[in-house]
Design a protein around this motif. Structure first.
Motif, short mmCIF file in Angstrom:
data_model
loop_
_atom_site.label_atom_id
_atom_site.label_comp_id
_atom_site.label_asym_id
_atom_site.label_seq_id
_atom_site.Cartn_x
_atom_site.Cartn_y
_atom_site.Cartn_z
N THR A 390 -5.04 4.81 6.79
CA THR A 390 -4.41 4.19 5.63
C THR A 390 -4.77 4.95 4.37
OG1 THR A 390 -6.26 2.69 5.20
CG2 THR A 390 -4.54 1.91 6.71
N ALA A 391 -3.93 4.82 3.37
CA ALA A 391 -4.20 5.43 2.07
C ALA A 391 -3.53 4.61 1.00
CB ALA A 391 -3.69 6.87 2.03
N TYR A 392 -4.19 4.48 -0.16
CA TYR A 392 -3.54 3.93 -1.33
C TYR A 392 -2.58 4.99 -1.87
CZ TYR A 392 -7.34 0.48 -1.34
OH TYR A 392 -8.22 -0.51 -1.00
N ILE A 393 -1.33 4.64 -2.09
CA ILE A 393 -0.38 5.61 -2.61
C ILE A 393 -0.19 5.37 -4.11
CG2 ILE A 393 1.64 4.21 -1.94
CD1 ILE A 393 3.03 7.04 -1.49
N LYS A 419 -0.42 -2.96 -7.54
CA LYS A 419 0.37 -3.29 -8.73
C LYS A 419 0.13 -2.28 -9.85
CE LYS A 419 1.63 -7.12 -11.79
NZ LYS A 419 1.39 -8.55 -12.12
N HIS A 420 -1.13 -1.97 -10.11
CA HIS A 420 -1.48 -1.00 -11.15
C HIS A 420 -2.46 0.00 -10.55
CE1 HIS A 420 0.36 -3.58 -14.18
NE2 HIS A 420 -0.37 -4.59 -13.76
N LYS A 450 -4.49 -5.46 -7.17
CA LYS A 450 -3.55 -6.37 -6.53
C LYS A 450 -2.66 -5.57 -5.57
CE LYS A 450 -4.78 -9.99 -9.07
NZ LYS A 450 -5.93 -9.34 -9.75
N VAL A 451 -2.79 -5.81 -4.27
CA VAL A 451 -1.96 -5.14 -3.27
C VAL A 451 -0.57 -5.77 -3.29
CG1 VAL A 451 -1.62 -4.68 -0.81
CG2 VAL A 451 -3.91 -4.50 -1.82
N THR A 452 0.46 -4.93 -3.38
CA THR A 452 1.84 -5.43 -3.50
C THR A 452 2.71 -5.11 -2.29
OG1 THR A 452 2.48 -3.41 -4.68
CG2 THR A 452 1.79 -5.30 -6.01
N GLY A 453 2.23 -4.28 -1.38
CA GLY A 453 3.03 -3.96 -0.21
C GLY A 453 2.46 -2.80 0.56
N GLU A 454 3.08 -2.48 1.68
CA GLU A 454 2.65 -1.34 2.47
C GLU A 454 3.84 -0.73 3.18
OE1 GLU A 454 -0.32 -2.87 5.15
OE2 GLU A 454 1.17 -3.40 6.66
N THR A 455 3.74 0.57 3.43
CA THR A 455 4.78 1.31 4.14
C THR A 455 4.16 1.90 5.40
OG1 THR A 455 5.83 1.89 2.03
CG2 THR A 455 6.48 3.16 3.98
N LYS A 456 4.63 1.43 6.57
CA LYS A 456 4.07 1.88 7.83
C LYS A 456 4.90 3.03 8.41
CE LYS A 456 2.04 -2.57 9.14
NZ LYS A 456 1.96 -3.63 10.18
N PRO A 457 4.25 3.97 9.10
CA PRO A 457 4.99 5.08 9.69
C PRO A 457 5.86 4.61 10.86
CG PRO A 457 2.69 5.15 10.38
CD PRO A 457 2.79 4.07 9.34
N ILE A 458 7.00 5.26 11.02
CA ILE A 458 7.91 5.00 12.14
C ILE A 458 7.65 6.09 13.18
CG2 ILE A 458 10.32 4.81 12.84
CD1 ILE A 458 10.93 4.00 9.91
N ALA A 459 7.21 5.69 14.36
CA ALA A 459 6.72 6.64 15.37
C ALA A 459 7.73 7.73 15.70
CB ALA A 459 6.31 5.88 16.63
N LYS A 460 8.98 7.37 15.90
CA LYS A 460 9.97 8.38 16.28
C LYS A 460 10.18 9.41 15.18
CE LYS A 460 14.10 5.73 14.87
NZ LYS A 460 15.41 5.19 15.33
#
Length: 486
Positions: A390-393, A419-420, A450-460
């Motif tokens: 995982t990484a904070y983007i 959030k910020h 404040k965590v606002t969301g996450e983007t998970k990798p798509i395996a394919k």
């Protein structure tokens, strides 16, 4: 009660006003120009930074009693020296870290002092560092250089205009290539290479140390109250790492901004020609990492050259399949850092066909940056840096949903959005610690993040990008061969 953080980035300053509960009350942004020219020139006028800061501060203080601002903190991109006369006035514009005119100076320093510099600074000589930049000014403009009586850095120059102080922090100093990393002091030998002494350089202090108070002139210019406490501050990247939540060993940030960065909080640093090492704000921690020189700068170049907007690119790129129908972009617009350390590398589009549209090119730029970040990630892993899942983007590019997904897929990482997380927010958090709003760095993160969301990798998609990366590397090798031709 409030605190204020002010950042100076590649083309703009941002101010963040925060209350005692860690809530952002107001923000403001003001741009300033970079002056480009032949030979890779990239310079900025230090007085533009001050004016932008004052404009932003006046903006965020609208409707606020200035007496309630309890602390002010600045940060900026590192490496950017301000050469001053005896009165503290700049004798010339500042060479920005993207300037590549110091190639000859870099080669001279590497050939004659390379091992000594690496041992003391933990970095190989490159045009991004302050030492070769100053040597370039000394060689190219000897009459101007004779006027230099003091040397400071971007945030420290602006802060000095507010307080009259002449100090910097050890993290900033680590980016100068004039400073002994382990001893945490200016190095006489390295300073002598550009005819400087310790007397020319600012005192080294802790980032949270109060170094002065806002004086009359700056108070009138900015709207702050006379006597407002000001702490030293630090570099923009460490503030971003802190703001995103990176305060514990193993936590990672991935930055999609003008430059791209992967930074991993660690209890050790990694002396290596392609790894950038800096101390963390927290004692006995570091944030070794990589750097992609033209990250969001690549998409900005594409916009400025071919027209359109970032929003349009994101919408159009969504409609294009992974791989941009064989179109591959290398983001070496101003050379490249990790893992090449080659300022002469240049970018390319490979695989262009009659079927490609502007949308394909826009997605290819995003994918090319992701490939460069993957190149960096693999290099860090090879050198033993512990890369998690995982990484904070952070950074402006992180606002693009499609670009986040491309990066998550290519690097096989779950990207956490907060959030910020910009550096002015990190500076405000530091000011909050100094003002007593938060107990320490960990408490500041616990209150403010404040965590606002996450983007998970798509395996394919990850599998597809792994194959594309093999082609990307083959082309990189060819581009390097071209760049190295005499």
């Amino acid at each position: 009660m409030y605190v204020l953080g002010v950042d100076f980035g590649g083309g703009a300053s941002k101010a963040t006003l925060m209350d005692k509960n860690g809530k952002v009350v107001a923000t403001a942004t003001a741009e300033y120009p970079t002056h480009y020219g032949e030979g890779g020139k990239a310079e900025q006028n230090p007085l533009d930074w001050y004016e932008a800061a004052c404009k932003n501060i006046r903006s965020v203080l609208k409707g606020i009693n200035a007496e309630e601002v309890k602390c002010l903190c600045f940060d900026a991109a590192t490496h950017t020296a301000v050469l001053m006369d005896e009165n503290g006035a700049p004798v010339c514009d500042s060479v920005y870290w993207t300037d590549t005119r110091s190639v000859k100076e870099k080669e001279y320093l590497a050939e004659n002092f390379g091992q000594e510099i690496f041992k003391k600074c933990k970095h190989n000589v490159d045009t991004i560092w302050t030492l070769p930049e100053i040597l370039f000014v000394k060689n190219a403009y000897p009459e101007i250089y004779k006027k230099v009586k003091k040397v400071t850095f971007a945030k420290d120059f602006v802060r000095g205009k507010f307080t009259g102080d002449f100090v910097t922090d050890y993290i900033e100093a680590q980016g100068s290539m004039l400073f002994d990393f382990d001893k945490k002091e200016w190095d006489k030998r390295l300073l002598s290479l550009v005819s400087l002494t310790e007397a020319h350089m600012p005192k080294i202090v802790n980032p949270l140390e109060q170094v002065g108070q806002v004086r009359d002139g700056a108070a009138k210019d900015s709207g702050l109250a006379v006597g407002t406490p000001v702490i030293c501050g630090a570099t923009d990247t460490v503030m971003e790492v802190f703001a995103a939540g990176g305060v514990r060993q193993g936590e990672m940030t991935l930055k999609l901004a003008t430059a791209g960065r992967i930074c991993v909080v660690s209890d050790e640093y990694y002396p290596d020609k392609n790894i950038i090492n800096y101390s963390h704000l927290k004692e006995n921690l570091y944030y070794p990492g990589s750097a992609t020189k033209s990250c969001a700068a690549s998409l900005r170049w594409f916009r400025d050259t071919f027209g359109g907007s970032f929003e349009e690119f994101s919408e159009e790129a969504k409609q294009i399949d992974v791989g941009s129908n064989g179109l591959i972009f290398h983001p070496y617009l101003m050379g490249e850092l990790t893992p090449h350390a080659n300022p002469m590398l240049r970018g390319s589009f490979i695989g262009v066909s009659a079927g490609h549209t502007k949308a394909h090119f826009a997605r290819a730029v995003m994918e090319g940056v992701a490939m460069s970040l993957l190149d960096s990630k693999k290099y860090l892993e090879e050198k033993g840096v512990n890369i998690g899942k995982t990484a904070y983007i952070i950074g402006g590019g992180a606002k693009s949903e499609v670009w986040r997904q491309i990066v998550a897929d290519a690097l096989n990482l779950t990207l956490i959005q907060t959030k910020h997380n910009d550096s002015s927010f990190g500076s405000a958090m530091c000011a909050g610690i100094s003002a007593g709003f938060f107990k320490d760095y960990d408490d500041a993160v616990a209150v403010c993040q404040k965590v606002t969301g996450e983007t998970k990798p798509i395996a394919k998609n990850t599998e597809k990008y792994a194959k594309i990366f093999q082609k990307y590397k083959k082309i990189s090798a060819f581009l390097t061969e071209l760049a190295d031709e005499k």
